[in-house]
Design a protein around this motif. Structure first.
Motif, PDB file in Angstrom:
ATOM      1  N   ALA A  57      32.363  38.425  20.920  1.00  0.00           N
ATOM      2  CA  ALA A  57      33.245  37.464  20.917  1.00  0.00           C
ATOM      3  C   ALA A  57      33.715  36.880  22.285  1.00  0.00           C
ATOM      4  O   ALA A  57      34.135  35.934  22.500  1.00  0.00           O
ATOM      5  CB  ALA A  57      34.436  38.281  20.349  1.00  0.00           C
TER       6      ALA A  57
ATOM      7  N   LEU B  97      35.236  37.520  14.843  1.00  0.00           N
ATOM      8  CA  LEU B  97      34.545  38.686  15.232  1.00  0.00           C
ATOM      9  C   LEU B  97      35.450  39.660  15.531  1.00  0.00           C
ATOM     10  O   LEU B  97      35.111  40.842  15.358  1.00  0.00           O
ATOM     11  CB  LEU B  97      33.423  38.194  16.304  1.00  0.00           C
ATOM     12  CG  LEU B  97      32.665  37.239  16.183  1.00  0.00           C
ATOM     13  CD1 LEU B  97      31.841  36.905  17.271  1.00  0.00           C
ATOM     14  CD2 LEU B  97      31.308  38.008  15.192  1.00  0.00           C
ATOM     15  N   ARG B  98      36.478  39.366  16.243  1.00  0.00           N
ATOM     16  CA  ARG B  98      37.493  40.453  16.405  1.00  0.00           C
ATOM     17  C   ARG B  98      38.099  40.831  15.221  1.00  0.00           C
ATOM     18  O   ARG B  98      38.587  42.143  15.091  1.00  0.00           O
ATOM     19  CB  ARG B  98      38.418  39.794  17.612  1.00  0.00           C
ATOM     20  CG  ARG B  98      37.916  39.499  18.853  1.00  0.00           C
ATOM     21  CD  ARG B  98      38.980  38.816  19.834  1.00  0.00           C
ATOM     22  NE  ARG B  98      38.331  38.096  20.876  1.00  0.00           N
ATOM     23  CZ  ARG B  98      37.663  38.688  22.136  1.00  0.00           C
ATOM     24  NH1 ARG B  98      37.483  39.651  22.069  1.00  0.00           N
ATOM     25  NH2 ARG B  98      37.218  37.670  22.872  1.00  0.00           N
TER      26      ARG B  98
ATOM     27  N   LEU C 182      30.389  43.748  18.516  1.00  0.00           N
ATOM     28  CA  LEU C 182      30.960  42.363  17.919  1.00  0.00           C
ATOM     29  C   LEU C 182      32.133  41.916  19.076  1.00  0.00           C
ATOM     30  O   LEU C 182      32.279  40.754  19.026  1.00  0.00           O
ATOM     31  CB  LEU C 182      31.588  42.912  16.730  1.00  0.00           C
ATOM     32  CG  LEU C 182      30.746  43.058  15.513  1.00  0.00           C
ATOM     33  CD1 LEU C 182      31.609  43.528  14.234  1.00  0.00           C
ATOM     34  CD2 LEU C 182      30.234  41.687  14.862  1.00  0.00           C
TER      35      LEU C 182
ATOM     36  N   PHE D 197      26.447  35.116  14.019  1.00  0.00           N
ATOM     37  CA  PHE D 197      27.684  34.367  13.900  1.00  0.00           C
ATOM     38  C   PHE D 197      28.124  34.056  15.294  1.00  0.00           C
ATOM     39  O   PHE D 197      28.738  32.956  15.545  1.00  0.00           O
ATOM     40  CB  PHE D 197      28.656  35.603  13.535  1.00  0.00           C
ATOM     41  CG  PHE D 197      28.501  35.932  12.124  1.00  0.00           C
ATOM     42  CD1 PHE D 197      28.216  34.890  11.174  1.00  0.00           C
ATOM     43  CD2 PHE D 197      28.938  37.187  11.575  1.00  0.00           C
ATOM     44  CE1 PHE D 197      28.079  35.312   9.822  1.00  0.00           C
ATOM     45  CE2 PHE D 197      28.951  37.629  10.050  1.00  0.00           C
ATOM     46  CZ  PHE D 197      28.712  36.463   9.284  1.00  0.00           C
ATOM     47  N   ALA D 198      27.875  34.757  16.405  1.00  0.00           N
ATOM     48  CA  ALA D 198      28.432  33.945  17.875  1.00  0.00           C
ATOM     49  C   ALA D 198      27.788  32.771  18.228  1.00  0.00           C
ATOM     50  O   ALA D 198      28.273  31.919  18.820  1.00  0.00           O
ATOM     51  CB  ALA D 198      27.961  35.016  18.711  1.00  0.00           C
TER      52      ALA D 198
ATOM     53  N   ALA E 161      25.870  39.942  14.299  1.00  0.00           N
ATOM     54  CA  ALA E 161      26.829  39.430  15.341  1.00  0.00           C
ATOM     55  C   ALA E 161      26.531  38.423  16.053  1.00  0.00           C
ATOM     56  O   ALA E 161      27.414  37.525  16.571  1.00  0.00           O
ATOM     57  CB  ALA E 161      27.253  40.878  16.170  1.00  0.00           C
TER      58      ALA E 161
ATOM     59  N   ARG F 275      35.360  31.361  15.715  1.00  0.00           N
ATOM     60  CA  ARG F 275      34.179  31.999  15.484  1.00  0.00           C
ATOM     61  C   ARG F 275      34.478  33.649  16.319  1.00  0.00           C
ATOM     62  O   ARG F 275      34.335  34.722  15.770  1.00  0.00           O
ATOM     63  CB  ARG F 275      32.996  31.678  16.171  1.00  0.00           C
ATOM     64  CG  ARG F 275      32.407  30.436  15.579  1.00  0.00           C
ATOM     65  CD  ARG F 275      30.902  30.481  15.865  1.00  0.00           C
ATOM     66  NE  ARG F 275      30.422  30.138  17.506  1.00  0.00           N
ATOM     67  CZ  ARG F 275      30.198  29.185  17.831  1.00  0.00           C
ATOM     68  NH1 ARG F 275      30.341  28.046  17.186  1.00  0.00           N
ATOM     69  NH2 ARG F 275      29.563  29.108  18.892  1.00  0.00           N
ATOM     70  N   SER F 276      35.096  33.577  17.467  1.00  0.00           N
ATOM     71  CA  SER F 276      35.506  34.783  18.468  1.00  0.00           C
ATOM     72  C   SER F 276      36.759  35.379  17.503  1.00  0.00           C
ATOM     73  O   SER F 276      36.649  36.733  17.654  1.00  0.00           O
ATOM     74  CB  SER F 276      35.779  34.171  19.950  1.00  0.00           C
ATOM     75  OG  SER F 276      37.081  33.557  19.797  1.00  0.00           O
TER      76      SER F 276
END
Length: 509
Positions: A97, A53-54, A93, A157-158, A154, A49-50
């Motif tokens: 993350a 996002l990055r 974002l 998703f996190a 964001a 996941r992180s």
């Protein structure tokens, strides 16, 4: 019947730019939600996941020129403003993350058995899990930060939740581009593109909130549209959380001492805040309580000079322009309402900024002037002149919930003398963010930020900005007397993931 086309429109001219999509059918919405539901497992690993996002940040930054150009063509907000907004979106974002990597959002609590307690405590282990598919309804005025890749998406998703976005009709081309960027980022980490669905059309938005696999929703928009969706979310066979931002007046109170101390600075600051982004910020100050008398007169003169020098601007679409013109006309037509600078049409496609003044006593009681206590989207504010502190307090007592409330005090009042502390306490019930000697436009993305407030500002007590926005998409679950071998790694005694947690009453980092 063929699906209706979705056109990208230039608000500077009102002309169609290009067809970018077609409105989603019931079947399209169902397919998007089911694809998102099927992608939940791909988000289960926090490391994935992180990293996703990055990677999304890197790809958005790489596509900046094309994204900003498209956003400006559909919003007329200008490349400088939009470049800053895209940077803010990328910052959000990255921040989420970091939150995912840290893991504190899981809120792990472990209590071992205690037979001596009354009643006895069994083995209890608690953490938070993702809700499921999140529906996100994009806002018009922030085509990056509150849209496809914005804070709702964001934070979802996190939390480990796939997303289906209902695109805003004011920037459909940008929505398609951003969705493509996020899907490419997902693919780099083996996440199916269904993790982010995108649908267009009013009916698609209605069907989305009703879909049985949608577990929660985030919305930024109008009171009317948000309330309709909120009611639909509550009326489902299985109701779901609906985190909606609907509307806000964002009142400002200027004390007599503050007006006497720095009338010119307050008037100039107010002009800049109320006209920022052509008055299309959700935290625009829409009602300002100013003392009657010489000190207040100086503030109004400063405001008049500053607003009078503001150039006409383009609103996000022509429907909003029509609503703005109708709104200011209705308000300006009330008895005792004056317009030191008349807001209205600045040209065929533009509007001019202005403000209205009214005796505060007109707002202290229910009646025809209630419209002045409602948000008017665009570059206008209402200055209510109060004769006494009691009169100002009476107006404040009639206000609905807001995102922000602001007080301007003198140096002595800021030091705790006079009514300073009482004023802060009086404003606290009205809003989620209370400002002193500042202006509400500009919402910093920070851990302590709260962007929400009592209804109708928002439909829940949560924030849509800042790290705690992730809490909207999680639910707690406790395991009782579960054998260690059956527990998820987050809840095991040896803490293999190195998570922050509360262990037998002690906070462990």
């Amino acid at each position: 019947m063929a699906a209706a086309p979705v056109w990208s429109v230039d608000p500077r001219t009102g002309k169609q730019r290009e067809q970018v999509a077609v409105e989603a059918t019931v079947q399209d919405v169902d397919a998007a939600v089911r694809a998102a539901h099927g992608a939940r497992g791909a988000l289960a690993d926090r490391g994935v996941r992180s990293a996703f996002l990055r990677t999304a940040v890197h790809r958005l930054e790489a596509a900046k020129d094309r994204l900003v150009e498209t956003a400006d063509a559909e919003s007329a907000l200008g490349s400088i403003r939009l470049s800053g907004e895209l940077a803010r979106t990328c910052y959000q974002l990255r921040a989420f993350a970091d939150i995912v990597d840290e893991g504190a959002f899981l809120d792990v609590i472990i209590d071992h058995p205690d037979d001596a307690a009354i009643p006895p405590v069994p083995d209890l282990r608690r953490y938070k899990v993702p809700l499921g598919v999140v529906a996100v309804y994009s806002a018009s005025n922030f085509p990056f930060a509150f849209s496809v890749a914005g804070g709702d998406t964001a934070s979802a998703f996190a939390a480990g939740c796939p997303v289906v976005v209902k695109a805003h009709p004011d920037h459909p081309a940008l929505s398609e581009l951003v969705a493509g960027v996020l899907r490419e980022a997902a693919a780099e980490h083996g996440i199916p593109e269904g993790v982010l669905g995108l649908v267009h059309g009013f009916e698609a938005g209605v069907e989305l909130i009703r879909h049985p696999l949608v577990a929660a929703a985030g919305f930024t928009g109008s009171v009317r549209g948000g309330r309709a969706l909120f009611d639909a979310a509550a009326a489902r066979p299985v109701p779901i959380p609906f985190h909606g931002e609907l509307g806000s007046l964002n009142p400002v109170l200027v004390t007599e001492a503050a007006a006497a101390e720095r009338a010119e600075a307050i008037g100039t600051g107010l002009a800049g805040s109320m006209t920022l982004g052509v008055g299309q910020f959700c935290v625009k100050p829409g009602l300002v309580l100013v003392p009657a008398g010489a000190a207040g007169d100086g503030l109004v003169k400063s405001l008049t000079d500053a607003v009078g020098g503001t150039e006409a601007g383009v609103l996000l679409d022509h429907r909003m322009r029509d609503d703005f013109l109708a709104g200011v006309s209705e308000r300006a037509g009330l008895p005792d309402v004056e317009a030191p600078v008349t807001p209205g049409a600045g040209g065929e496609h533009t509007v001019s900024a202005g403000f209205l003044t009214v005796p505060a006593e007109r707002l202290a009681e229910e009646g025809a002037y209630d419209v002045l206590l409602e948000e008017c989207f665009g570059p206008v504010t209402v200055v209510a002149r109060y004769e006494s502190e009691d009169e100002a307090t009476a107006v404040l007592s009639r206000l609905p919930g807001n995102l922000t409330a602001t007080v301007h005090v003198s140096a002595q009042e800021a030091a705790g003398e006079g009514r300073g502390p009482d004023l802060l306490a009086a404003l606290t019930p009205l809003a989620g963010r209370v400002l002193v000697n500042g202006w509400p436009t500009g919402v910093a993305v920070a851990p302590a930020q709260h962007h929400g407030g009592p209804y109708p500002a928002t439909t829940s007590t949560s924030t849509s900005v800042g790290g705690t926005a992730i809490e909207r998409w999680l639910r707690p679950v406790t395991y009782q007397n579960a054998p260690e071998a059956l527990l998820p790694p987050e809840l095991r005694d040896d803490n293999p993931l190195g998570l922050p947690r509360r262990f037998d009453g002690r906070l462990e980092r």
